[in-house]
Design a protein around this motif. Sequence first.
Motif, PDB file in Angstrom:
ATOM      1  N   GLY A  12      43.706  26.220  21.260  1.00 47.36           N
ATOM      2  CA  GLY A  12      44.857  25.889  22.082  1.00 47.36           C
ATOM      3  C   GLY A  12      45.020  24.392  22.224  1.00 47.36           C
ATOM      4  O   GLY A  12      44.189  23.606  21.787  1.00 47.36           O
ATOM      5  N   ARG A  13      46.094  24.006  22.848  1.00 37.59           N
ATOM      6  CA  ARG A  13      46.385  22.588  23.040  1.00 37.59           C
ATOM      7  C   ARG A  13      45.368  21.942  23.984  1.00 37.59           C
ATOM      8  O   ARG A  13      44.930  20.826  23.778  1.00 37.59           O
ATOM      9  CB  ARG A  13      47.781  22.425  23.606  1.00 37.59           C
ATOM     10  N   TYR A  14      44.992  22.651  25.038  1.00 41.15           N
ATOM     11  CA  TYR A  14      44.107  22.071  26.040  1.00 41.15           C
ATOM     12  C   TYR A  14      42.711  22.674  26.060  1.00 41.15           C
ATOM     13  O   TYR A  14      41.790  22.058  26.555  1.00 41.15           O
ATOM     14  CB  TYR A  14      44.737  22.205  27.425  1.00 41.15           C
ATOM     15  N   GLU A  15      42.550  23.890  25.573  1.00 37.56           N
ATOM     16  CA  GLU A  15      41.238  24.515  25.571  1.00 37.56           C
ATOM     17  C   GLU A  15      41.143  25.532  24.447  1.00 37.56           C
ATOM     18  O   GLU A  15      42.154  26.018  23.937  1.00 37.56           O
ATOM     19  CB  GLU A  15      40.949  25.190  26.901  1.00 37.56           C
ATOM     20  N   ASN A  16      39.915  25.839  24.041  1.00 36.36           N
ATOM     21  CA  ASN A  16      39.651  26.849  23.031  1.00 36.36           C
ATOM     22  C   ASN A  16      38.955  28.024  23.703  1.00 36.36           C
ATOM     23  O   ASN A  16      38.118  27.827  24.581  1.00 36.36           O
ATOM     24  CB  ASN A  16      38.761  26.293  21.927  1.00 36.36           C
ATOM     25  N   THR A  17      39.322  29.246  23.292  1.00 36.78           N
ATOM     26  CA  THR A  17      38.651  30.428  23.813  1.00 36.78           C
ATOM     27  C   THR A  17      37.971  31.135  22.658  1.00 36.78           C
ATOM     28  O   THR A  17      38.566  31.332  21.597  1.00 36.78           O
ATOM     29  CB  THR A  17      39.642  31.383  24.502  1.00 36.78           C
ATOM     30  N   LYS A  18      36.714  31.512  22.873  1.00 30.01           N
ATOM     31  CA  LYS A  18      35.914  32.104  21.806  1.00 30.01           C
ATOM     32  C   LYS A  18      35.549  33.535  22.162  1.00 30.01           C
ATOM     33  O   LYS A  18      35.148  33.815  23.295  1.00 30.01           O
ATOM     34  CB  LYS A  18      34.648  31.278  21.602  1.00 30.01           C
ATOM     35  N   THR A  19      35.689  34.423  21.187  1.00 30.32           N
ATOM     36  CA  THR A  19      35.315  35.820  21.322  1.00 30.32           C
ATOM     37  C   THR A  19      34.302  36.133  20.239  1.00 30.32           C
ATOM     38  O   THR A  19      34.516  35.784  19.074  1.00 30.32           O
ATOM     39  CB  THR A  19      36.545  36.733  21.154  1.00 30.32           C
ATOM     40  N   THR A  20      33.216  36.792  20.604  1.00 30.45           N
ATOM     41  CA  THR A  20      32.198  37.172  19.625  1.00 30.45           C
ATOM     42  C   THR A  20      31.872  38.642  19.799  1.00 30.45           C
ATOM     43  O   THR A  20      32.135  39.225  20.853  1.00 30.45           O
ATOM     44  CB  THR A  20      30.907  36.349  19.802  1.00 30.45           C
ATOM     45  N   GLY A  21      31.297  39.229  18.773  1.00 32.82           N
ATOM     46  CA  GLY A  21      30.902  40.622  18.875  1.00 32.82           C
ATOM     47  C   GLY A  21      30.702  41.256  17.519  1.00 32.82           C
ATOM     48  O   GLY A  21      30.526  40.576  16.507  1.00 32.82           O
ATOM     49  N   VAL A  22      30.739  42.572  17.521  1.00 35.05           N
ATOM     50  CA  VAL A  22      30.591  43.368  16.305  1.00 35.05           C
ATOM     51  C   VAL A  22      31.934  44.016  16.015  1.00 35.05           C
ATOM     52  O   VAL A  22      32.588  44.540  16.921  1.00 35.05           O
ATOM     53  CB  VAL A  22      29.498  44.442  16.478  1.00 35.05           C
ATOM     54  N   GLY A  23      32.364  43.958  14.767  1.00 35.29           N
ATOM     55  CA  GLY A  23      33.633  44.544  14.372  1.00 35.29           C
ATOM     56  C   GLY A  23      33.562  45.078  12.964  1.00 35.29           C
ATOM     57  O   GLY A  23      32.471  45.294  12.424  1.00 35.29           O
ATOM     58  N   TYR A  24      34.716  45.260  12.361  1.00 36.57           N
ATOM     59  CA  TYR A  24      34.802  45.799  11.003  1.00 36.57           C
ATOM     60  C   TYR A  24      35.836  45.017  10.211  1.00 36.57           C
ATOM     61  O   TYR A  24      36.790  44.496  10.789  1.00 36.57           O
ATOM     62  CB  TYR A  24      35.202  47.280  11.052  1.00 36.57           C
ATOM     63  N   ILE A  25      35.633  44.951   8.900  1.00 35.83           N
ATOM     64  CA  ILE A  25      36.647  44.386   8.027  1.00 35.83           C
ATOM     65  C   ILE A  25      37.050  45.438   7.006  1.00 35.83           C
ATOM     66  O   ILE A  25      36.252  46.260   6.583  1.00 35.83           O
ATOM     67  CB  ILE A  25      36.192  43.096   7.301  1.00 35.83           C
ATOM     68  N   THR A  26      38.308  45.389   6.651  1.00 40.63           N
ATOM     69  CA  THR A  26      38.813  46.171   5.529  1.00 40.63           C
ATOM     70  C   THR A  26      39.029  45.168   4.400  1.00 40.63           C
ATOM     71  O   THR A  26      38.544  44.047   4.477  1.00 40.63           O
ATOM     72  CB  THR A  26      40.139  46.866   5.900  1.00 40.63           C
ATOM     73  N   ASP A  27      39.758  45.541   3.387  1.00 40.25           N
ATOM     74  CA  ASP A  27      40.029  44.609   2.298  1.00 40.25           C
ATOM     75  C   ASP A  27      40.886  43.427   2.757  1.00 40.25           C
ATOM     76  O   ASP A  27      40.856  42.370   2.146  1.00 40.25           O
ATOM     77  CB  ASP A  27      40.729  45.323   1.141  1.00 40.25           C
ATOM     78  N   THR A  28      41.648  43.602   3.839  1.00 39.72           N
ATOM     79  CA  THR A  28      42.559  42.541   4.281  1.00 39.72           C
ATOM     80  C   THR A  28      42.443  42.163   5.745  1.00 39.72           C
ATOM     81  O   THR A  28      42.830  41.072   6.118  1.00 39.72           O
ATOM     82  CB  THR A  28      44.020  42.965   4.033  1.00 39.72           C
ATOM     83  N   ASP A  29      41.919  43.043   6.612  1.00 40.72           N
ATOM     84  CA  ASP A  29      41.989  42.852   8.061  1.00 40.72           C
ATOM     85  C   ASP A  29      40.614  42.764   8.718  1.00 40.72           C
ATOM     86  O   ASP A  29      39.646  43.352   8.245  1.00 40.72           O
ATOM     87  CB  ASP A  29      42.738  44.012   8.722  1.00 40.72           C
ATOM     88  N   LEU A  30      40.562  42.042   9.846  1.00 42.83           N
ATOM     89  CA  LEU A  30      39.397  42.039  10.720  1.00 42.83           C
ATOM     90  C   LEU A  30      39.768  42.847  11.959  1.00 42.83           C
ATOM     91  O   LEU A  30      40.786  42.589  12.596  1.00 42.83           O
ATOM     92  CB  LEU A  30      39.026  40.611  11.126  1.00 42.83           C
ATOM     93  N   ILE A  31      38.944  43.841  12.295  1.00 43.81           N
ATOM     94  CA  ILE A  31      39.219  44.742  13.406  1.00 43.81           C
ATOM     95  C   ILE A  31      38.133  44.538  14.457  1.00 43.81           C
ATOM     96  O   ILE A  31      36.949  44.659  14.161  1.00 43.81           O
ATOM     97  CB  ILE A  31      39.243  46.208  12.933  1.00 43.81           C
TER      98      ILE A  31
END
Length: 104
Positions: A12-31
């Motif tokens: 963002g312009r004034y701050e960054n927000t970070k999200t971490t965890g476990v997910g899945y990827i397909t051939d094109t997407d991060l879920i």
Amino acid sequence: MKKVVFAVTKQGRYENTKTTGVGYITDTDLITACISKSGKPYIRVFEDCVKNCHPISGRDNEYRGAHYEIREIEFEKKTSSGDSTGYEKREVEFNYSIWYKITD
């Protein structure tokens, strides 16, 4: 789908927000699984972000890249005295920095 450990930073312009965890990827997407500010769980899909991620040299199965989205946002327009004059729509660009490591 492949299981991944991920970190997504919304820049963002004034701050960054970070999200971490476990997910899945397909051939094109991060879920990813997320929780809203009101505490409700939802699924977040970063569409077509895998093609923008490149392997990190010297690290096995780790990838990094940037993802950009343009969304149409509707907000209430007000006068200088605070009276509502209706709603207005604008297109807003969101920038994300994505890192993930394939765990399978």
